[in-house]
Design a protein around this motif. Structure first.
Motif, PDB file in Angstrom:
ATOM      1  N   ASP A  32     -18.629   7.325  57.808  1.00 39.59           N
ATOM      2  CA  ASP A  32     -18.126   8.002  59.007  1.00 39.59           C
ATOM      3  C   ASP A  32     -18.291   7.126  60.250  1.00 39.59           C
ATOM      4  O   ASP A  32     -17.402   7.081  61.103  1.00 39.59           O
ATOM      5  CB  ASP A  32     -18.835   9.342  59.215  1.00 39.59           C
ATOM      6  N   ALA A  33     -19.406   6.429  60.351  1.00 37.96           N
ATOM      7  CA  ALA A  33     -19.648   5.558  61.514  1.00 37.96           C
ATOM      8  C   ALA A  33     -18.669   4.382  61.521  1.00 37.96           C
ATOM      9  O   ALA A  33     -18.086   4.058  62.559  1.00 37.96           O
ATOM     10  CB  ALA A  33     -21.091   5.061  61.518  1.00 37.96           C
ATOM     11  N   VAL A  34     -18.473   3.757  60.366  1.00 42.14           N
ATOM     12  CA  VAL A  34     -17.525   2.637  60.287  1.00 42.14           C
ATOM     13  C   VAL A  34     -16.111   3.130  60.582  1.00 42.14           C
ATOM     14  O   VAL A  34     -15.364   2.487  61.332  1.00 42.14           O
ATOM     15  CB  VAL A  34     -17.597   1.943  58.905  1.00 42.14           C
ATOM     16  N   ARG A  35     -15.763   4.282  60.029  1.00 40.37           N
ATOM     17  CA  ARG A  35     -14.425   4.858  60.263  1.00 40.37           C
ATOM     18  C   ARG A  35     -14.215   5.122  61.762  1.00 40.37           C
ATOM     19  O   ARG A  35     -13.151   4.833  62.307  1.00 40.37           O
ATOM     20  CB  ARG A  35     -14.285   6.143  59.454  1.00 40.37           C
ATOM     21  N   ALA A  36     -15.225   5.665  62.424  1.00 41.47           N
ATOM     22  CA  ALA A  36     -15.112   5.968  63.857  1.00 41.47           C
ATOM     23  C   ALA A  36     -14.941   4.695  64.676  1.00 41.47           C
ATOM     24  O   ALA A  36     -14.113   4.649  65.591  1.00 41.47           O
ATOM     25  CB  ALA A  36     -16.341   6.746  64.326  1.00 41.47           C
ATOM     26  N   VAL A  87     -13.495  -3.372  54.310  1.00 37.06           N
ATOM     27  CA  VAL A  87     -13.623  -2.246  55.230  1.00 37.06           C
ATOM     28  C   VAL A  87     -12.733  -1.089  54.789  1.00 37.06           C
ATOM     29  O   VAL A  87     -13.182   0.067  54.710  1.00 37.06           O
ATOM     30  CB  VAL A  87     -13.292  -2.668  56.677  1.00 37.06           C
ATOM     31  N   GLU A  88     -11.458  -1.371  54.525  1.00 37.21           N
ATOM     32  CA  GLU A  88     -10.509  -0.308  54.176  1.00 37.21           C
ATOM     33  C   GLU A  88     -10.945   0.455  52.934  1.00 37.21           C
ATOM     34  O   GLU A  88     -10.870   1.677  52.882  1.00 37.21           O
ATOM     35  CB  GLU A  88      -9.094  -0.874  53.996  1.00 37.21           C
ATOM     36  N   GLU A  89     -11.404  -0.280  51.920  1.00 36.68           N
ATOM     37  CA  GLU A  89     -11.877   0.382  50.697  1.00 36.68           C
ATOM     38  C   GLU A  89     -13.086   1.248  50.988  1.00 36.68           C
ATOM     39  O   GLU A  89     -13.194   2.358  50.480  1.00 36.68           O
ATOM     40  CB  GLU A  89     -12.246  -0.680  49.657  1.00 36.68           C
ATOM     41  N   PHE A  90     -13.991   0.761  51.812  1.00 34.68           N
ATOM     42  CA  PHE A  90     -15.222   1.488  52.115  1.00 34.68           C
ATOM     43  C   PHE A  90     -14.957   2.811  52.821  1.00 34.68           C
ATOM     44  O   PHE A  90     -15.584   3.815  52.520  1.00 34.68           O
ATOM     45  CB  PHE A  90     -16.155   0.618  52.948  1.00 34.68           C
ATOM     46  N   ILE A  91     -14.023   2.809  53.764  1.00 37.43           N
ATOM     47  CA  ILE A  91     -13.808   4.017  54.571  1.00 37.43           C
ATOM     48  C   ILE A  91     -12.843   5.019  53.940  1.00 37.43           C
ATOM     49  O   ILE A  91     -12.612   6.086  54.477  1.00 37.43           O
ATOM     50  CB  ILE A  91     -13.390   3.692  56.019  1.00 37.43           C
ATOM     51  N   GLN A  92     -12.259   4.670  52.803  1.00 37.56           N
ATOM     52  CA  GLN A  92     -11.344   5.594  52.098  1.00 37.56           C
ATOM     53  C   GLN A  92     -12.078   6.832  51.652  1.00 37.56           C
ATOM     54  O   GLN A  92     -13.151   6.853  51.223  1.00 37.56           O
ATOM     55  CB  GLN A  92     -10.711   4.926  50.895  1.00 37.56           C
TER      56      GLN A  92
END
Length: 169
Positions: free
Chosen positions: A21-25, A164-169
């Motif tokens: 959630d933090a990375v996505r934000a 990053v993209e894979e992590f925040i999916q």
């Protein structure tokens, strides 16, 4: 554009979800772009030790905002995700710390960069060196990889991250 490294940790509840959630934000903020991130590491708490283990990552960002505004963004994300500051170094849903901002030296009441204790903390250095192995201290020019803390065996790889993209999916 400015470059910064941010450490993110969590030891309450769904720790991995809080990191995501933090990375996505940060990644969705219109003035911040997450360029890379480390794998997820698990570590025992430092300072106040009567609490659950932490999951930790380090991310590299590019941003058009200055360090103080980046700090505000990080604190807003902590607040939005439910962080309540009660005990120094105590349990937290999420913690975002600016480690480095360009090669700047900042010594203000609310922000010190480089982060003053990062060279002592394996849970910061090991993920940082995963994504920036040749990084040096802006003042001393010393490689962070030369710090004794990088040999701490208590930092455990919890989850490899491909991007990053894979992590925040």
């Amino acid at each position: 554009m400015n470059s910064a490294f941010i450490s993110i940790g969590s030891n309450i509840g769904e720790r991995l979800l809080h990191l995501k959630d933090a990375v996505r934000a940060l990644h969705s903020h219109n003035e911040v772009s997450v360029l890379s991130m480390s794998s997820v590491y698990e570590t025992a708490p430092v300072g106040y030790t009567d609490q659950a283990d932490f999951l930790n990552i380090v991310i590299e960002v590019r941003t058009s905002i200055d360090a103080y505004n980046l700090l505000t963004v990080c604190q807003e994300i902590e607040h939005e995700l439910g962080r309540v500051r009660t005990v120094r170094w105590g349990p937290r849903i999420v913690d975002l710390d600016i480690l480095l901002y360009n090669n700047d030296n900042i010594n203000a009441e609310n922000l010190i960069v480089p982060h003053p204790r990062m060279h002592e903390r394996a849970f910061v250095l090991i993920p940082l060196l995963e994504i920036a192995p040749e990084i040096v201290h802006p003042d001393t020019g010393r490689f962070y990889s030369e710090e004794a803390a990088v040999h701490d065996q208590s930092v455990l790889l919890k989850q490899k991250v491909s991007g990053v993209e894979e992590f925040i999916q």
